[in-house]
Enzyme design. Structure first.
Site, mmCIF file in Angstrom:
data_model
loop_
_atom_site.group_PDB
_atom_site.id
_atom_site.type_symbol
_atom_site.label_atom_id
_atom_site.label_comp_id
_atom_site.label_asym_id
_atom_site.label_seq_id
_atom_site.Cartn_x
_atom_site.Cartn_y
_atom_site.Cartn_z
ATOM 1 N N ASN A 77 0.813 -1.213 0.000
ATOM 2 C CA ASN A 77 0.000 0.000 0.000
ATOM 3 C C ASN A 77 0.850 1.268 0.000
ATOM 4 O O ASN A 77 0.423 2.317 -0.469
ATOM 5 C CB ASN A 77 -0.976 0.002 1.182
ATOM 6 C CG ASN A 77 -0.286 -0.143 2.528
ATOM 7 O OD1 ASN A 77 0.831 -0.650 2.617
ATOM 8 N ND2 ASN A 77 -0.946 0.295 3.588
ATOM 9 N N PRO A 129 9.339 -7.405 -1.374
ATOM 10 C CA PRO A 129 8.172 -6.530 -1.500
ATOM 11 C C PRO A 129 6.913 -7.341 -1.770
ATOM 12 O O PRO A 129 6.959 -8.553 -2.008
ATOM 13 C CB PRO A 129 8.541 -5.656 -2.697
ATOM 14 C CG PRO A 129 9.426 -6.526 -3.537
ATOM 15 C CD PRO A 129 10.170 -7.419 -2.584
ATOM 16 N N ALA A 130 5.774 -6.656 -1.743
ATOM 17 C CA ALA A 130 4.504 -7.306 -2.059
ATOM 18 C C ALA A 130 4.468 -7.707 -3.528
ATOM 19 O O ALA A 130 4.956 -6.977 -4.393
ATOM 20 C CB ALA A 130 3.342 -6.367 -1.739
ATOM 21 N N GLY A 187 2.995 -5.273 7.823
ATOM 22 C CA GLY A 187 1.891 -6.077 7.314
ATOM 23 C C GLY A 187 0.839 -6.283 8.386
ATOM 24 O O GLY A 187 0.701 -5.486 9.315
ATOM 25 N N SER A 188 0.137 -7.385 8.303
ATOM 26 C CA SER A 188 -0.991 -7.641 9.197
ATOM 27 C C SER A 188 -0.520 -8.129 10.558
ATOM 28 O O SER A 188 0.558 -8.734 10.683
ATOM 29 C CB SER A 188 -1.905 -8.704 8.577
ATOM 30 O OG SER A 188 -1.273 -9.974 8.594
ATOM 31 N N GLU A 191 5.788 -3.481 12.238
ATOM 32 C CA GLU A 191 4.853 -2.361 12.038
ATOM 33 C C GLU A 191 3.608 -2.961 11.423
ATOM 34 O O GLU A 191 3.603 -3.347 10.257
ATOM 35 C CB GLU A 191 5.501 -1.296 11.135
ATOM 36 C CG GLU A 191 4.773 0.043 11.177
ATOM 37 C CD GLU A 191 3.612 0.105 10.201
ATOM 38 O OE1 GLU A 191 2.456 0.058 10.676
ATOM 39 O OE2 GLU A 191 3.854 0.199 8.991
ATOM 40 N N CYS A 215 -2.306 1.645 7.044
ATOM 41 C CA CYS A 215 -2.303 1.155 8.426
ATOM 42 C C CYS A 215 -2.766 2.255 9.372
ATOM 43 O O CYS A 215 -3.244 1.972 10.475
ATOM 44 C CB CYS A 215 -0.926 0.640 8.818
ATOM 45 S SG CYS A 215 0.408 1.832 8.603
#
Length: 528
Positions: free
Chosen positions: A163, A187-188, A243-244, A265, A299
């Protein structure tokens, strides 16, 4: 490294082929996935070659081999490399921002601000190359000096969400490199094209030696398996993860088994408190931006607006109207929000809509924006993108999933409170602790909120979103383990303190045992 293919017939920019880069060389993956523009799903942005766990292990080994030589480069010289990277990002700012918009659908204005964050981070850490200070400490013994030094931790594995595909990675990678560490970055998958461009600027433009900064494109299971093997092999000394909370717990448990503390984070359920003295127009503006900017996929996005009962009805009326009037659509134009990042987030967002209960009041349409469910004033053609209606849900309360859990998407809850104690209780109830906001003109409320909120970041009369490169960024509770990114504070994530004592007395002096003491006159009296 990216290689260009022929441009599609539609005239869209050419798609790129993205591979992992290990020790300065491209590495083919085990399968290929297609990255699509979430604003135009028929537009292919990249073909991504996803690596396996062994590639991650190889990258960590490469970084481990390269680290001693990189650490031996004087810190001011490493700082100059960071400064040069910042200038290159600045020179390519518009191109990089346009790629962010194309890769993840972030509105161009926001994307430009994100790229600016890299420049700010590089500017800040240029100076830290000359300020990796230790201390000279007085000794309790004669002819002895005590010193402290910052040493790099070694090899750093950085795993980031998409994001903020370039700003957040820079918060880890810039200080890690500056401090003398080498990096393996994962990375994503859904932001691979801009991640490849970011890596290329750093490595080619910054002149980093092979192995100092490696990038591995892989899915979650392969990444976790590779990280576990690299930790077992002793080739990863520090992990940074954005991330989550669910994945963060797994990363924390994995690193804990190796006596490491990851820099975590994680997500947030960020409260925005509106007090009786608040400027409602300003509060609504802040709620609109923090709730629906980046389509609610930060976030730090607003989770629940907690509004005093005396202002609730007017706030919800104004907020609902501002949301209805907001421009949604093509992220290349001036819009409040564009599409969701990726199909998987769209599917998850639709699950959040199922959390709406009969006791809730919903403002606005819900679900995907289509010809059958249009949005007035929509910019562009919604049918081919992952566009969703922004939603306000009033009447949420503790025990509701919409109140208790993070919702990654354009949905904001609203509740009311009677007194300040209840506002604080509601703000802290979900157990996250990333960002928070209060709107008030009473300094007493502002400082009381700061002292009692569990969040790592507090805004007074500002939105829950927003960070600056020289302030600590991070959260507590479900939002993280207390580690901080950005500013001076992140140096403690990427260095370890070392103490040294130098005794030049020519004899053994034993601490605490051979300390000379003054003998006070306990019988002293004035006038005697």
């Amino acid at each position: 490294m990216t290689t260009e293919t022929s441009a599609p017939a539609s005239g869209a920019p050419a798609a790129s082929v993205v591979t992992s880069i290990v020790d300065g060389k491209p590495v083919d993956g085990v399968r290929t996935v297609t990255g699509r523009n979430p604003a135009r799903l028929d537009e292919i942005v990249a073909e991504i070659s996803l690596a396996d766990a062994d590639t991650f292990v190889d990258a960590a080994a490469s970084a481990k081999r390269a680290q001693p030589a990189w650490a031996a480069v004087p810190a001011p010289i490493r700082g100059r490399a960071i400064a040069h990277i910042g200038r290159l990002v600045e020179a390519n700012m518009h191109e990089l921002a346009a790629l962010v918009t194309r890769d993840i659908g972030k509105p161009y204005g926001e994307a430009l601000g994100e790229v600016r964050e890299i420049v700010d981070t590089c500017d800040f850490f240029l100076g830290e190359g000359r300020r990796l200070y230790g201390q000279t400490v007085p000794s309790e013994m004669p002819d002895k000096q005590l010193f402290t030094f910052r040493n790099p931790v070694g090899t750093v594995a950085v795993i980031t969400a998409g994001n903020f595909p370039v700003a957040v990675p820079s918060w880890y990678i810039v200080p890690a490199l500056l401090c003398g560490n080498t990096v393996v970055w994962k990375p994503a998958e859904y932001s691979a094209a801009v991640s490849a461009a970011f890596h290329e600027i750093f490595v080619r433009g910054g002149g980093l030696p092979p192995g100092v900064f490696n990038v591995v494109h892989a899915d979650g299971p392969a990444t976790f398996a590779g990280l576990e093997s690299a930790l077992d092999a002793g080739t990863v000394d520090k992990v940074g993860f954005t991330g989550s909370p669910e994945v963060g717990r797994e990363i924390g448990a994995l690193t804990g088994r190796h006596l490491q503390t990851a820099c975590l984070e994680l997500g947030g359920k960020n409260p925005l408190v509106v007090t009786p003295s608040a400027d409602l127009a300003l509060a609504v503006e802040g709620a609109l931006f923090s709730g629906f900017g980046t389509a609610g996929q930060r976030c730090t996005s607003l989770g629940t607006a907690i509004v005093h009962e005396s202002r609730h009805d007017e706030f919800i009326e104004r907020f609902a109207q501002a949301t209805a009037d907001a421009v949604v659509g093509d992220p290349t134009g001036e819009v409040l929000m564009g599409p969701l990042l990726d199909e998987k987030f769209a599917q998850r967002y639709e699950e959040y809509l199922d959390w709406i209960q009969p006791h809730h009041t919903v403002y606005g349409a819900t679900g995907r924006i289509t010809a059958e469910s249009p949005r007035p004033g929509f910019r562009g053609e919604p049918g081919n993108g992952l566009y969703y209606h922004p939603v306000i849900v009033d009447g949420v309360r503790p025990g509701d999933a919409l109140f208790d859990r993070e919702t990654f998407g354009p949905i904001v809850g609203v509740t009311s409170y009677r007194d300040f104690d209840e506002a604080i209780e509601l703000a802290n109830a979900p157990g996250y602790g990333l960002s928070s906001s209060i709107y008030t003109t009473d300094p007493k409320d502002a400082f009381a909120f700061r002292g009692r909120i569990g969040a790592g970041m507090v805004s007074i009369n500002n939105s829950t979103s927003g960070a600056e490169a020289h302030l600590p960024f991070g959260g507590n509770g479900k939002s993280g383990n207390g580690s901080r990114q950005s500013g001076l504070w992140v140096l403690d994530q990427f260095t370890r303190w070392q103490s040294m004592n130098w005794d030049y007395s020519g004899k053994l002096q034993k601490a605490q045992m051979d300390v000379a003491e003054l003998i006070p006159d306990t019988e002293f009296r004035l006038g005697r």
